[in-house]
Design an enzyme around this catalytic site. Structure first.
Site: not given
Length: 136
Positions: A19-22, A3
Site C-alpha cells: 500500500p502507498k502510505i503517503d 513510485l
C-alpha cells in the site's frame, strides 16, 4: 525505489505490491548505539523525530514516517509535512518500515526483497520480545 504511475492495475508474480502510505520517506540508521534519520535526499533530520531514537541492535531500516489523522486514523500527508516543517510541532508519528538493509553486523542488500522482509519480520519480533521483557 520511487513510485511509478501506470495506466491500469496489473498482476505479476515478479512484483511485490504494497500500500502507498503517503508519508515522508526516512532511512533509520542505528550504529554503535547512535540513531540517525535521513531523508531520501540524505538530509539528517534526527532532531525532528526524537521519539524514533531507541536502543537496540545495529540496523538500517527504510520506511515512511506518517502522522495519522486523529479523526479517521488514516495517514495524512498534510499533517506529516506540518510535523516535518515545524520546529515546535509534536504531532504523534508512526514509522512504517518496509525494508531492512543492515542488521546486527550483516549487510542484507545482496538478499532478495522477500529474504530481507523475512529478516525484518524476525528482527521486529525479537526486538518486540526484548522490549516486553524490559517492561516486566
Amino acid at each position: 525505489m520511487l513510485l511509478e504511475q501506470v495506466d491500469k492495475p496489473f498482476s505479476d508474480g515478479r512484483y511485490v505490491f504494497e500500500p502507498k502510505i503517503d508519508g515522508h520517506r526516512l532511512i533509520l540508521s542505528r550504529r554503535n548505539g547512535e540513531t540517525r534519520l535521513y531523508t531520501r535526499h540524505n538530509n539528517d533530520v534526527t532532531a525532528k523525530y526524537p521519539e524514533l531514537i531507541t536502543n537496540g541492535p545495529d540496523i538500517i531500516l527504510d520506511g515512511e514516517l506518517v502522522v495519522m489523522d486523529p479523526d479517521t486514523g488514516i495517514p495524512d500527508f498534510e499533517l506529516t509535512m506540518q510535523r516535518f516543517q515545524s520546529k515546535r510541532s509534536r504531532l504523534p508519528i508512526s514509522y512504517v518500515v518496509f525494508d531492512i538493509l543492515h542488521f546486527d553486523g550483516a549487510d542484507l542488500r545482496g538478499l532478495t526483497l522477500m529474504e530481507r522482509k523475512a529478516v525484518l519480520d524476525q528482527a521486529i519480533s525479537e526486538y518486540s520480545n526484548d522490549e516486553q521483557n524490559c517492561v516486566h
